[in-house]
Design a protein around this motif. Structure first.
Motif, short mmCIF file in Angstrom:
data_model
loop_
_atom_site.label_atom_id
_atom_site.label_comp_id
_atom_site.label_asym_id
_atom_site.label_seq_id
_atom_site.Cartn_x
_atom_site.Cartn_y
_atom_site.Cartn_z
N ALA A 201 0.84 -1.21 0.00
CA ALA A 201 0.00 0.00 0.00
C ALA A 201 0.87 1.25 0.00
N GLN A 202 1.92 1.25 0.83
CA GLN A 202 2.83 2.40 0.86
C GLN A 202 3.47 2.61 -0.51
N LEU B 236 -8.53 3.23 -7.15
CA LEU B 236 -7.91 1.95 -6.82
C LEU B 236 -8.48 1.40 -5.51
N THR B 237 -8.67 2.29 -4.52
CA THR B 237 -9.23 1.87 -3.24
C THR B 237 -10.66 1.36 -3.42
N TYR C 298 -9.66 -5.90 3.71
CA TYR C 298 -8.30 -5.65 4.22
C TYR C 298 -7.50 -4.78 3.23
N ALA C 299 -7.70 -5.03 1.94
CA ALA C 299 -7.00 -4.24 0.93
C ALA C 299 -7.44 -2.79 0.99
N ARG C 300 -8.77 -2.58 1.11
CA ARG C 300 -9.29 -1.20 1.19
C ARG C 300 -8.75 -0.52 2.45
N ASP C 301 -8.76 -1.23 3.58
CA ASP C 301 -8.31 -0.65 4.85
C ASP C 301 -6.85 -0.22 4.79
N ILE C 302 -6.01 -1.11 4.24
CA ILE C 302 -4.57 -0.80 4.27
C ILE C 302 -4.24 0.34 3.30
N ALA D 42 -2.51 3.91 4.36
CA ALA D 42 -1.32 4.48 3.71
C ALA D 42 -1.62 5.87 3.16
N LEU D 43 -2.83 6.05 2.62
CA LEU D 43 -3.21 7.37 2.09
C LEU D 43 -3.27 8.41 3.22
N ALA D 44 -3.87 8.00 4.35
CA ALA D 44 -3.98 8.93 5.49
C ALA D 44 -2.61 9.31 6.00
#
Lengths: 354, 131
Positions: A314-315, A331-332, A339-343, A347-349
């Protein structure tokens, strides 16, 4: 007194014991009082010396002082401490002026005497001084001390050798950088930075081939401080032959550091490695050097079973320069896995907060 | 060119290390300034609360009791001290550290190790005095 010669044995023993304890207490009081007196006198002497020498050294920064008072053997340690403190706190032509003052007062001789002291603190002060004075005559002593079992002493000696002549010091020190696990990596990195990549890169690259496998992961990390001309070839060589797992992650870090597009295929092949920390490192490396072709494989890692792999992927995606806010948002939203959406959101935050 | 004794401007130096404080005192005094030294944040705060505003303040960032950042905030809250120029002395060249110093209200910063002449030049610039 007749208690001591009392016919009753018990009374005699008790009396002699009381007498001995009293004597012992008095002796201890004497020792404590004398120690305190000596300490107070020493501290007073130190303060008097500093009151004279602080302004003298400060003045020597403005104009060269030809006449300086002699330094007695009792004050040598205090002068070494003060001189080194000023030397480390200042930069530029202040160093030349402090070196001139040191020459006038014979600081090198004082430091040479302290080198043979039994006190570790005095030895450390001596080593630092000889390094700061670029005292080449002390080279062999410092070289011997760089091999000392005490990390503090050996690191200070290594740093002094670099200050005296980094080019000459590097071939002897680089094998120690790899082997001395008790030298903190950050300290070694600081020494390599002080020597500069022009001096450190060649010896670092040469020593890789001669280093035992158990020390290689540590040494490879320092290649990040070399120039790419020297840093990349040994890493590429190591990755050509199937290397031990513990070698791969530091190699990937070096490739990420230099971000040469020629190394993309080398990094990509580790995205599916069975060990999670290697997958995470490969993802992190692609964050520094990846292209649009890497978006899909990195997105796939967002559902990896290991949290760290998902996080690094994600980073990496968030850090790719060609993915803007709109692209990342889409992409999100496209992710079906929670889990993919959360991570990705995390990383965006983090990126927005930085 | 040292100022004449009659018009010597005052500088408040806050530095917890005696050797560094001695060095700053000497080079600034030689340059023609009168110096007040505070060796910790609390002593500096007392001086800020009791002294008339000096021409300039030099603050170390890491201090016992109150940090340099807290002192800048305290100084900027006092109306008569609010416009006194402040130079922060920091051992950390980290960008965020420097940004924090400037955002707290400092006018300039000097990273240790420093060049005494550079510090003097910055002092002169803030006091708009010729060298």
């Amino acid at each position: 007194m007749h208690l001591l010669s009392n016919p009753d044995l018990l009374v005699r023993i008790a009396s002699w014991s009381a007498f001995a304890v009293g004597g012992l207490v008095l002796a201890m009081l004497g020792v404590i009082s004398t120690s305190r007196l000596v300490l107070n006198l020493r501290e007073r002497r130190r303060q008097l010396f500093l009151a004279t020498w602080r302004p003298l050294l400060a003045e020597s920064l403005e104009e060269p002082l030809v006449l300086l008072p002699p330094v007695s053997k009792f004050d040598g340690t205090t002068l070494l401490g003060l001189w080194n403190y000023y030397y480390e706190s200042l930069r530029g032509d202040a160093h030349e002026r402090l070196a001139y003052a040191a020459g006038r007062v014979g600081l090198d001789e004082i430091a040479r005497r302290h080198l043979r002291a039994r006190s570790r603190r005095r030895q450390l002060l001596a080593i630092a001084t000889l390094g700061n004075l670029r005292h080449a005559e002390s080279w062999s002593d410092l070289e011997r001390l760089a091999l000392h079992e005490s990390p503090m002493l050996s690191i200070t000696a290594a740093r002094a050798l670099i200050r005296i002549d980094a080019q000459r010091a590097m071939p002897a020190l680089v094998p120690l950088f790899a082997a001395r696990e008790d030298w903190p990596p950050a300290t070694v990195a600081a020494m390599l930075s002080e020597a500069g990549p022009a001096v450190a890169s060649g010896p670092l690259a040469t020593v890789v081939d001669q280093t035992a496998i158990e020390h290689l992961p540590r040494l490879i990390r320092f290649l990040e401080l070399a120039d790419p001309h020297h840093g990349l070839p040994p890493v590429r060589r190591l990755l050509e032959n199937p290397p031990e797992d513990r070698i791969i992650a530091p190699c990937l870090r070096v490739l990420a550091r230099f971000a040469d597009p020629h190394d993309l295929s080398r990094v990509r092949r580790y995205l599916d490695h069975p060990r999670w920390h290697i997958r995470a490192q490969a993802a992190a490396a692609l964050g520094k050097m990846g292209t649009e072709d890497d978006v899909a494989p990195l997105t796939r890692l967002l559902v990896d079973k290991e949290w760290w792999v998902r996080y690094r992927a994600a980073q990496a995606l968030v850090g790719l320069p060609f993915l803007d806010g709109t692209g990342l948002k889409k992409l999100t939203e496209d992710q079906k896995d929670r889990y993919a959406r959360d991570i990705l959101a995390q990383a965006l935050a983090e990126k927005e907060m930085a | 060119m040292p100022a004449s004794a009659a018009i010597r401007p005052t500088i408040l130096v806050t530095e917890d290390d005696e050797d560094m404080a001695g060095l700053l005192r000497h080079i600034l005094h030689r340059e023609g300034y009168d110096i007040h030294v505070a060796y910790d944040g609390r002593a500096a705060q007392t001086l800020v609360d009791t002294l008339p505003p000096p021409a300039l303040v030099i603050l170390d960032v890491m201090l016992p009791y109150l940090s340099g950042f807290q002192l800048v905030t305290h100084i900027r809250k006092k109306p008569d001290w609010a416009s006194v120029p402040i130079i922060m002395l920091t051992a950390d060249s980290n960008e965020s550290h420097i940004v924090r110093a400037l955002e707290s209200g400092a006018n300039d910063y000097v990273v240790k190790p420093f060049q005494p002449r550079e510090l003097l030049a910055r002092v002169r610039r803030l006091l708009q005095r010729p060298s």
